[in-house]
Design an enzyme around this catalytic site. Structure first.
Site, PDB file in Angstrom:
ATOM      1  N   GLY A 169      -0.726  -0.483  -8.017  1.00 11.68           N
ATOM      2  CA  GLY A 169       0.408  -1.337  -7.603  1.00 11.68           C
ATOM      3  C   GLY A 169       1.132  -0.470  -6.394  1.00 11.68           C
ATOM      4  O   GLY A 169       0.234   0.135  -5.652  1.00 11.68           O
TER       5      GLY A 169
ATOM      6  N   SER B 118      -3.094   5.176  -7.144  1.00  8.75           N
ATOM      7  CA  SER B 118      -3.670   4.440  -5.971  1.00  8.75           C
ATOM      8  C   SER B 118      -3.387   2.934  -5.772  1.00  8.75           C
ATOM      9  O   SER B 118      -2.520   2.526  -6.915  1.00  8.75           O
ATOM     10  CB  SER B 118      -5.372   4.436  -6.176  1.00  8.75           C
ATOM     11  OG  SER B 118      -5.620   3.728  -7.296  1.00  8.75           O
ATOM     12  N   LYS B 119      -3.928   2.469  -4.810  1.00  8.44           N
ATOM     13  CA  LYS B 119      -3.468   0.785  -4.833  1.00  8.44           C
ATOM     14  C   LYS B 119      -3.644  -0.204  -5.919  1.00  8.44           C
ATOM     15  O   LYS B 119      -3.009  -0.918  -6.163  1.00  8.44           O
ATOM     16  CB  LYS B 119      -4.513   0.420  -3.643  1.00  8.44           C
ATOM     17  CG  LYS B 119      -3.919   0.230  -2.069  1.00  8.44           C
ATOM     18  CD  LYS B 119      -4.590  -0.922  -1.550  1.00  8.44           C
ATOM     19  CE  LYS B 119      -3.937  -0.637   0.136  1.00  8.44           C
ATOM     20  NZ  LYS B 119      -4.347   0.624   0.899  1.00  8.44           N
ATOM     21  N   ARG B 120      -4.634   0.241  -6.599  1.00  3.90           N
ATOM     22  CA  ARG B 120      -4.867  -0.498  -7.985  1.00  3.90           C
ATOM     23  C   ARG B 120      -3.845  -0.544  -8.814  1.00  3.90           C
ATOM     24  O   ARG B 120      -3.937  -1.515  -9.654  1.00  3.90           O
ATOM     25  CB  ARG B 120      -6.312  -0.598  -8.414  1.00  3.90           C
ATOM     26  CG  ARG B 120      -6.453   0.847  -9.341  1.00  3.90           C
ATOM     27  CD  ARG B 120      -8.049   1.227  -9.582  1.00  3.90           C
ATOM     28  NE  ARG B 120      -7.788   2.729 -10.066  1.00  3.90           N
ATOM     29  CZ  ARG B 120      -7.727   2.882 -11.036  1.00  3.90           C
ATOM     30  NH1 ARG B 120      -7.146   2.252 -12.158  1.00  3.90           N
ATOM     31  NH2 ARG B 120      -7.934   4.244 -11.484  1.00  3.90           N
TER      32      ARG B 120
END
Ligand code: GLU
Length: 470
Positions: A244, A240-242
């Protein structure tokens, strides 16, 4: 048998790095077997599909060098064919009309839930006479799935996987409004496209059982399936986004090379001994499904960055120069020759194209250069005097690396200094910073005229700007 593979993305967003790996594996597998690799855009969910997402997929694949061998097939254009096959199953007695209303189905679901059962269709129209159909209901077509026995898949990655048929209900293949369901459309398209191997994420493994039942009902030869593990973050959670960057375009913007991305994605979950750096040709020669592991892969951004540095060093200097010029917004166009000249030294020190561009930026500036404080501090009055003395030496020397290096060494020796004592202030004056490729390479890339202009700008700079003692 000629191998035919396909990548079948749903165009709902950007090209995800996991999807890119699926596409790559399909591409490599088909190339390894001298087969054909196709693209099918699964755009039946019109509410969620956008032109932009389709463009992102096509551009992302082209950038990675894994464009399909034939024009893409758009699933949405094939609805009439999907309906035709559903009706053929009906005519053959392998499917039936279901007149359940939405309310009835909702009631069935609620009851299953209350009793703690999985929500399955109970087959109430399976053997019922359509003459009993309620008025005004457009019937759906459901597959008459086997109730006994097992559906078995010999998966090329997962091994033998089986499910009891009692676990699978009679799913809808064609809705009341004559639109196909996803499972049905996939099977009809794969069959019509002559797909021999379906390589996709293992989140589709449960779909494969249902799809297999459609193949069997139609008497079609099913493809071989290979369900590959998904890509997770370093912590094992879904990427996911967190964690990277996730989409191909993000990696591109961060300055990764397509060959590094492909090399990394190949190694992520596939191995051949301890081979790490693999060219496209080697990948095609070596790729097989037996080398794909069953465990989820973990995205390792540091490893990808390392591979990118390796591929940067291997990349053609003119190509890298064009990338750098583009990243420096055109202001670098005039300096392209200098950038190209210094590229062998620049690319040895950078890990991404963005780092490469940052390290080349000084070549594009006109004197007087902006100075980093540490560089400014090196330009003491003594250093400036030394540079003023060095300028006529440089005015007379041949501007190629070996001659420049020799001239600097001689100049240092004549002043009883080490080369570094000369090179550091010179570097500050020419680059505005304290780190750069070797100074003789910097000089050669800048050329005589620009070197002398930069030295003159430092000599002319008001001493009050100097951080050193006056
Ligand atoms: N469209 C599906 C997806 O994007 C893939 C379906 C398939 O490969 O069979 O996940």
């Amino acid at each position: 048998m000629t191998v035919r593979t396909r990548f079948a993305p749903s165009p709902t967003g950007t090209l995800h790095i996991g999807s890119a790996r699926t596409a790559l594996f399909n591409y490599l597998f088909s190339r390894h077997h001298a087969g054909t690799y196709l693209l099918r855009i699964e755009d039946t969910d019109r509410a969620r599909n956008t032109e932009e997402a389709i463009r992102a997929i096509l551009e992302g694949l082209a950038w990675l060098g894994i464009s399909p061998d034939e024009p893409p097939v758009f699933q949405s254009t094939r609805e009439a064919r999907h309906a035709e096959v559903a009706r053929a199953m009906l005519a053959a007695g392998r499917a039936y009309l279901c007149y359940c209303t939405a309310a009835e189905l909702a009631d069935m679901r609620a009851r299953a839930e209350a009793e703690g059962r999985p929500p399955r269709y109970d087959g109430r129209w399976r053997d019922r006479d359509p003459a009993e159909a309620p008025p005004g209901v457009q019937p759906a077509i459901r597959i008459k799935a086997p109730r006994e026995g097992k559906t078995v898949i010999e998966d090329l990655v997962q091994g033998t996987v089986r499910v009891a048929n009692a676990e699978l209900d009679d799913m809808i293949i064609l809705r009341g409004n004559a639109t196909p369901t996803y499972q049905h459309a996939v099977v009809v398209d794969d069959h019509d496209m002559g797909i021999t191997h379906v390589i996709r994420g293992d989140d589709h493994l449960t779909n494969a059982f249902r799809q297999m039942q459609i193949y069997q009902a139609m008497g079609w030869q099913p493809p071989r399936f290979a369900h590959i593990p998904l890509i997770h973050g370093a912590d094992g959670a879904k990427l996911s986004k967190r964690h990277g960057a996730q989409s191909v375009v993000e990696f591109r913007e961060l300055g990764f090379l397509p060959e590094a991305i492909c090399n990394y994605l190949l190694r992520l979950g596939w191995g051949h001994g301890d081979a790490e750096v693999l060219s496209r040709e080697e990948a095609i020669r070596l790729f097989d499904l037996a080398g794909v592991g069953r465990a989820a892969s973990r995205m390792d951004y540091a490893k990808l960055t390392h591979l990118n540095a390796v591929w940067l060093r291997r990349a053609d200097d003119s190509r890298l120069t064009a990338e750098v010029v583009e990243r420096l917004d055109g202001r670098a166009a005039k300096a392209a020759e200098r950038i190209r000249a210094l590229m062998p030294a620049l690319k040895a020190r950078a890990r991404t194209l963005n780092e490469l561009a940052a390290s080349a930026a000084f070549l594009t500036l006109a004197p007087p250069l902006p100075m980093e404080p540490k560089a400014e501090a090196l330009l003491t009055p003594a250093a400036r005097d030394m540079l003023a003395e060095l300028a006529p030496v440089l005015a007379a020397v041949e501007f190629i690396s070996p001659a420049l290096a020799a001239a600097l060494r001689d100049f240092a020796a004549a002043h009883g200094e080490k080369l570094g004592a000369i090179a550091q202030p010179l570097r500050a004056a020419l680059t505005g910073s304290t780190s750069s490729p070797p100074i003789d390479a910097v000089l050669a890339a800048l050329g005589r005229e620009e070197t002398l202009a930069r030295l003159a700008a430092v000599a002319d700079a008001p001493r009050s700007l100097n951080a050193g003692p006056c």
